[in-house]
Design a protein around this motif. Structure first.
Motif, PDB file in Angstrom:
ATOM      1  N   LEU A  11      18.186  10.572   1.808  1.00  0.00           N
ATOM      2  CA  LEU A  11      18.495  10.943   3.186  1.00  0.00           C
ATOM      3  C   LEU A  11      19.341   9.861   3.844  1.00  0.00           C
ATOM      4  O   LEU A  11      18.968   8.680   3.826  1.00  0.00           O
ATOM      5  CB  LEU A  11      17.197  11.135   3.976  1.00  0.00           C
ATOM      6  CG  LEU A  11      17.336  11.417   5.474  1.00  0.00           C
ATOM      7  CD1 LEU A  11      18.075  12.723   5.707  1.00  0.00           C
ATOM      8  CD2 LEU A  11      15.961  11.444   6.121  1.00  0.00           C
ATOM      9  N   VAL A  12      20.484  10.266   4.396  1.00  0.00           N
ATOM     10  CA  VAL A  12      21.355   9.351   5.137  1.00  0.00           C
ATOM     11  C   VAL A  12      21.796  10.029   6.433  1.00  0.00           C
ATOM     12  O   VAL A  12      21.705  11.241   6.580  1.00  0.00           O
ATOM     13  CB  VAL A  12      22.596   8.919   4.302  1.00  0.00           C
ATOM     14  CG1 VAL A  12      22.168   8.087   3.099  1.00  0.00           C
ATOM     15  CG2 VAL A  12      23.421  10.104   3.871  1.00  0.00           C
ATOM     16  N   LYS A  13      22.289   9.240   7.378  1.00  0.00           N
ATOM     17  CA  LYS A  13      22.686   9.767   8.690  1.00  0.00           C
ATOM     18  C   LYS A  13      24.042  10.456   8.686  1.00  0.00           C
ATOM     19  O   LYS A  13      24.260  11.407   9.422  1.00  0.00           O
ATOM     20  CB  LYS A  13      22.727   8.637   9.724  1.00  0.00           C
ATOM     21  CG  LYS A  13      21.372   8.094  10.080  1.00  0.00           C
ATOM     22  CD  LYS A  13      20.827   8.804  11.288  1.00  0.00           C
ATOM     23  CE  LYS A  13      19.537   8.183  11.741  1.00  0.00           C
ATOM     24  NZ  LYS A  13      18.456   9.130  11.831  1.00  0.00           N
ATOM     25  N   HIS A  14      24.981   9.946   7.892  1.00  0.00           N
ATOM     26  CA  HIS A  14      26.365  10.402   8.003  1.00  0.00           C
ATOM     27  C   HIS A  14      26.867  11.108   6.745  1.00  0.00           C
ATOM     28  O   HIS A  14      26.558  10.699   5.624  1.00  0.00           O
ATOM     29  CB  HIS A  14      27.273   9.216   8.320  1.00  0.00           C
ATOM     30  CG  HIS A  14      26.871   8.501   9.574  1.00  0.00           C
ATOM     31  ND1 HIS A  14      27.075   9.023  10.822  1.00  0.00           N
ATOM     32  CD2 HIS A  14      26.237   7.313   9.755  1.00  0.00           C
ATOM     33  CE1 HIS A  14      26.597   8.194  11.736  1.00  0.00           C
ATOM     34  NE2 HIS A  14      26.071   7.149  11.107  1.00  0.00           N
ATOM     35  N   LYS A  15      27.670  12.144   6.970  1.00  0.00           N
ATOM     36  CA  LYS A  15      28.208  12.941   5.872  1.00  0.00           C
ATOM     37  C   LYS A  15      29.056  12.101   4.927  1.00  0.00           C
ATOM     38  O   LYS A  15      28.979  12.271   3.707  1.00  0.00           O
ATOM     39  CB  LYS A  15      29.037  14.102   6.422  1.00  0.00           C
ATOM     40  CG  LYS A  15      29.523  15.046   5.346  1.00  0.00           C
ATOM     41  CD  LYS A  15      30.305  16.207   5.930  1.00  0.00           C
ATOM     42  CE  LYS A  15      30.709  17.162   4.817  1.00  0.00           C
ATOM     43  NZ  LYS A  15      31.504  18.282   5.328  1.00  0.00           N
ATOM     44  N   ASP A  16      29.861  11.175   5.470  1.00  0.00           N
ATOM     45  CA  ASP A  16      30.717  10.357   4.593  1.00  0.00           C
ATOM     46  C   ASP A  16      29.894   9.503   3.638  1.00  0.00           C
ATOM     47  O   ASP A  16      30.255   9.327   2.478  1.00  0.00           O
ATOM     48  CB  ASP A  16      31.730   9.526   5.386  1.00  0.00           C
ATOM     49  CG  ASP A  16      31.093   8.573   6.385  1.00  0.00           C
ATOM     50  OD1 ASP A  16      29.924   8.785   6.780  1.00  0.00           O
ATOM     51  OD2 ASP A  16      31.773   7.607   6.798  1.00  0.00           O
ATOM     52  N   LYS A  17      28.763   8.993   4.089  1.00  0.00           N
ATOM     53  CA  LYS A  17      27.881   8.207   3.209  1.00  0.00           C
ATOM     54  C   LYS A  17      27.284   9.124   2.136  1.00  0.00           C
ATOM     55  O   LYS A  17      27.213   8.754   0.966  1.00  0.00           O
ATOM     56  CB  LYS A  17      26.778   7.528   4.025  1.00  0.00           C
ATOM     57  CG  LYS A  17      25.755   6.762   3.215  1.00  0.00           C
ATOM     58  CD  LYS A  17      26.337   5.784   2.209  1.00  0.00           C
ATOM     59  CE  LYS A  17      26.805   4.503   2.810  1.00  0.00           C
ATOM     60  NZ  LYS A  17      27.383   3.573   1.813  1.00  0.00           N
ATOM     61  N   ALA A  18      26.884  10.314   2.532  1.00  0.00           N
ATOM     62  CA  ALA A  18      26.318  11.274   1.577  1.00  0.00           C
ATOM     63  C   ALA A  18      27.354  11.644   0.511  1.00  0.00           C
ATOM     64  O   ALA A  18      27.036  11.696  -0.676  1.00  0.00           O
ATOM     65  CB  ALA A  18      25.839  12.527   2.313  1.00  0.00           C
ATOM     66  N   GLU A  19      28.581  11.863   0.931  1.00  0.00           N
ATOM     67  CA  GLU A  19      29.644  12.198  -0.020  1.00  0.00           C
ATOM     68  C   GLU A  19      29.939  11.028  -0.959  1.00  0.00           C
ATOM     69  O   GLU A  19      30.204  11.228  -2.146  1.00  0.00           O
ATOM     70  CB  GLU A  19      30.904  12.637   0.722  1.00  0.00           C
ATOM     71  CG  GLU A  19      30.724  14.001   1.370  1.00  0.00           C
ATOM     72  CD  GLU A  19      31.859  14.405   2.286  1.00  0.00           C
ATOM     73  OE1 GLU A  19      32.644  13.525   2.734  1.00  0.00           O
ATOM     74  OE2 GLU A  19      31.971  15.613   2.564  1.00  0.00           O
ATOM     75  N   ASP A  20      29.867   9.808  -0.433  1.00  0.00           N
ATOM     76  CA  ASP A  20      30.055   8.613  -1.261  1.00  0.00           C
ATOM     77  C   ASP A  20      28.956   8.527  -2.324  1.00  0.00           C
ATOM     78  O   ASP A  20      29.224   8.233  -3.492  1.00  0.00           O
ATOM     79  CB  ASP A  20      30.059   7.361  -0.381  1.00  0.00           C
ATOM     80  CG  ASP A  20      30.135   6.086  -1.194  1.00  0.00           C
ATOM     81  OD1 ASP A  20      31.103   5.928  -1.962  1.00  0.00           O
ATOM     82  OD2 ASP A  20      29.214   5.246  -1.082  1.00  0.00           O
ATOM     83  N   ILE A  21      27.722   8.795  -1.939  1.00  0.00           N
ATOM     84  CA  ILE A  21      26.598   8.768  -2.886  1.00  0.00           C
ATOM     85  C   ILE A  21      26.772   9.855  -3.942  1.00  0.00           C
ATOM     86  O   ILE A  21      26.549   9.617  -5.133  1.00  0.00           O
ATOM     87  CB  ILE A  21      25.254   8.904  -2.140  1.00  0.00           C
ATOM     88  CG1 ILE A  21      25.018   7.659  -1.278  1.00  0.00           C
ATOM     89  CG2 ILE A  21      24.101   9.110  -3.124  1.00  0.00           C
ATOM     90  CD1 ILE A  21      23.915   7.796  -0.256  1.00  0.00           C
TER      91      ILE A  21
END
Length: 92
Positions: A11-21
């Motif tokens: 679980l992360v706050k931002h879509k860009d971080k999720a896409e990076d993961i």
């Protein structure tokens, strides 16, 4: 129709971080390592393991993916809590 499932999530706050993961996972990084490093959910300490849960226990958007999407392949889901990278291990 499946009544229970076992899943991992990050679980992360931002879509860009999720896409990076998601990109790191595609390059072969281990799900559990990324969960420990990035997840804001307490389950991150357990490699993102949510254990087995029943249909309807999780928020609707999360539940829908867990009980309908392909297993093992990571999926991106937006809920009121943020962005989840979900890996469904199995359904029963």
């Amino acid at each position: 129709m499946a009544r229970t499932a076992h899943a991992l999530h990050i679980l992360v706050k931002h879509k860009d971080k999720a896409e990076d993961i998601m990109a790191q996972l595609k390059k072969g990084k281990k799900f559990a390592e990324l969960a420990r490093k990035y997840s804001t959910c307490p389950s991150g300490k357990k490699g993102g393991d949510l254990g087995e849960f029943k249909k309807g226990q999780m928020v609707p958007q999360f539940d829908k993916v867990v009980f309908s999407a392909e297993t093992i392949t990571p999926h991106l889901v937006k809920t009121k809590f943020g962005w989840h990278i979900v890996k469904i291990l199995y359904r029963t």
